[in-house]
Design a protein around this motif. Structure first.
Motif, short mmCIF file in Angstrom:
data_model
loop_
_atom_site.label_atom_id
_atom_site.label_comp_id
_atom_site.label_asym_id
_atom_site.label_seq_id
_atom_site.Cartn_x
_atom_site.Cartn_y
_atom_site.Cartn_z
N GLY A 116 27.95 -36.60 -52.03
CA GLY A 116 26.98 -35.56 -52.35
C GLY A 116 26.93 -35.30 -53.84
N ILE A 117 26.48 -34.11 -54.19
CA ILE A 117 26.42 -33.68 -55.58
C ILE A 117 26.91 -32.24 -55.66
N VAL A 118 27.27 -31.83 -56.87
CA VAL A 118 27.63 -30.43 -57.09
C VAL A 118 26.35 -29.60 -57.07
N HIS A 119 26.26 -28.70 -56.13
CA HIS A 119 25.11 -27.79 -56.05
C HIS A 119 25.27 -26.65 -57.05
N SER A 120 26.45 -26.00 -57.05
CA SER A 120 26.69 -24.86 -57.94
C SER A 120 28.17 -24.51 -57.89
N LEU A 140 22.35 -35.74 -44.99
CA LEU A 140 22.77 -36.48 -43.80
C LEU A 140 21.54 -37.08 -43.13
N ASP A 141 21.09 -38.20 -43.66
CA ASP A 141 19.89 -38.86 -43.14
C ASP A 141 18.70 -37.90 -43.05
N GLY A 142 18.52 -37.15 -44.13
CA GLY A 142 17.40 -36.22 -44.20
C GLY A 142 17.73 -34.79 -43.83
N LEU A 143 18.90 -34.56 -43.24
CA LEU A 143 19.32 -33.19 -42.92
C LEU A 143 20.13 -32.63 -44.08
N PRO A 144 19.64 -31.58 -44.75
CA PRO A 144 20.42 -30.97 -45.83
C PRO A 144 21.64 -30.25 -45.28
N LEU A 145 22.77 -30.42 -45.96
CA LEU A 145 23.99 -29.71 -45.60
C LEU A 145 24.71 -29.33 -46.89
N TYR A 146 25.26 -28.12 -46.90
CA TYR A 146 26.01 -27.62 -48.05
C TYR A 146 27.42 -27.29 -47.60
N SER A 147 28.40 -27.63 -48.43
CA SER A 147 29.79 -27.30 -48.12
C SER A 147 30.35 -26.42 -49.23
N LEU A 148 31.03 -25.37 -48.81
CA LEU A 148 31.57 -24.37 -49.76
C LEU A 148 33.09 -24.40 -49.72
N TYR A 149 33.69 -24.31 -50.90
CA TYR A 149 35.15 -24.33 -51.08
C TYR A 149 35.52 -23.12 -51.91
N GLY A 150 36.19 -22.16 -51.29
CA GLY A 150 36.53 -20.92 -51.98
C GLY A 150 38.03 -20.72 -52.09
N HIS A 151 38.44 -19.83 -53.01
CA HIS A 151 39.83 -19.48 -53.29
C HIS A 151 40.55 -20.61 -54.02
N LEU A 152 39.83 -21.25 -54.91
CA LEU A 152 40.36 -22.39 -55.66
C LEU A 152 41.11 -21.92 -56.91
N SER A 153 41.75 -22.87 -57.56
CA SER A 153 42.34 -22.60 -58.88
C SER A 153 41.22 -22.58 -59.93
N ARG A 154 41.42 -21.84 -60.98
CA ARG A 154 40.40 -21.80 -62.04
C ARG A 154 40.25 -23.16 -62.70
N PHE A 190 36.73 -22.94 -46.21
CA PHE A 190 35.81 -24.08 -46.08
C PHE A 190 34.69 -23.67 -45.14
N GLN A 191 33.46 -23.80 -45.62
CA GLN A 191 32.31 -23.35 -44.84
C GLN A 191 31.13 -24.29 -45.04
N LEU A 192 30.34 -24.44 -44.00
CA LEU A 192 29.15 -25.28 -44.04
C LEU A 192 27.91 -24.43 -43.85
N MET A 193 26.82 -24.81 -44.53
CA MET A 193 25.53 -24.14 -44.39
C MET A 193 24.42 -25.18 -44.39
N PHE A 194 23.40 -24.94 -43.59
CA PHE A 194 22.21 -25.79 -43.64
C PHE A 194 21.28 -25.40 -44.78
N ASP A 195 21.28 -24.14 -45.15
CA ASP A 195 20.35 -23.60 -46.15
C ASP A 195 21.10 -22.62 -47.04
N MET A 196 21.02 -22.81 -48.36
CA MET A 196 21.67 -21.90 -49.29
C MET A 196 20.87 -20.62 -49.52
N GLU A 197 19.65 -20.60 -49.05
CA GLU A 197 18.80 -19.40 -49.13
C GLU A 197 18.69 -18.86 -50.56
#
Length: 235
Positions: A116-120, A140-154, A190-197
């Motif tokens: 993928g790519i870095v969204h934000s 994913l073959d035309g299906l947008p998916l976003y993955s979020l990673y929180g509580h990371l190190s700076r 770790f969380q997945l979203m179809f739309d970042m809205e």
């Protein structure tokens, strides 16, 4: 077609495209299931309000059960968010956890499970919030998916740029400690979203329980990516 079905079909039809999120070895590692609901009587107000006590509880459970990682939380109705005004609203407080938490030591490596790519990305620096956060964008073959990673190190945010390519099994971050991750025991949200809205660097990980069905439409089960075995909870 339903996005959840498209997602599940992609996972089933392209197992080679799915990588790891952490270094879990199903042949040797055990998972501890953390229950953060009102049913867990060890989560007293004192423990919840003192990060070092909460961290010690998590560490002891993993050690005592010979587990390298703990897991839990998808659509879990939790009581632990009462410690931070970040989750309060004018009417119904936010208590429904939308992602999965993976518990382990600070510094634990985090990997991109898909190309993928870095969204934000940004440091959501509030008590109880995500702290340093990375969001990746996948196709994913035309299906947008976003993955979020929180509580990371700076340090995880260093060298990032929007649109930067990432690849399956590439290390993208490490778990942060309580001083930088929103004052939580070290873990990954770790969380997945179809739309970042329209959001950037952040997306709700906790919502009102009454809105569960609405959030589920946009947030698929991260377990489809993680493919972890059943967790243990014996003490």
């Amino acid at each position: 077609m339903d996005r959840h079905k498209l997602f599940a079909d992609y996972i089933n039809n392209h197992p080679e495209a799915i990588g790891k999120v952490v270094d879990f070895d199903a042949d040797h590692d055990r998972l501890y299931h953390f229950d953060l609901t009102a049913a867990n009587k060890e989560l007293t107000a004192e423990v919840i309000n003192k990060p070092w006590l909460f961290s010690q509880l998590v560490s002891d459970k993993l050690h005592d059960n010979n587990c390298r990682y703990g897991i839990g939380g998808y659509m879990e109705h939790r009581t632990i968010y009462a410690f931070s005004s970040h989750f309060d609203t004018d009417d119904e407080p936010r208590r429904l956890h939308l992602g999965v938490d993976i518990w382990s030591d600070a510094g634990t490596p985090v990997y991109a499970p898909l190309d993928g790519i870095v969204h934000s990305f940004q440091d959501n620096n509030n008590i109880g919030d995500y702290g340093p956060t990375i969001i990746l964008q996948h196709d994913l073959d035309g299906l947008p998916l976003y993955s979020l990673y929180g509580h990371l190190s700076r340090k995880s945010l260093e060298g990032l740029s929007v649109g930067k390519p990432v690849f399956k099994n590439q290390q993208i971050a490490t778990f942060g400690n309580a001083d930088e991750n929103g004052q939580w025991p070290p873990h990954l949200h770790f969380q997945l979203m179809f739309d970042m809205e329209g959001r950037q660097g952040d997306y709700p990980g906790v919502s009102r329980f009454s809105e569960k069905e609405t959030w589920q439409k946009n947030i698929p089960d991260p377990g489809l990516i993680l493919r972890f075995p059943d967790a243990v909870n014996v003490g």
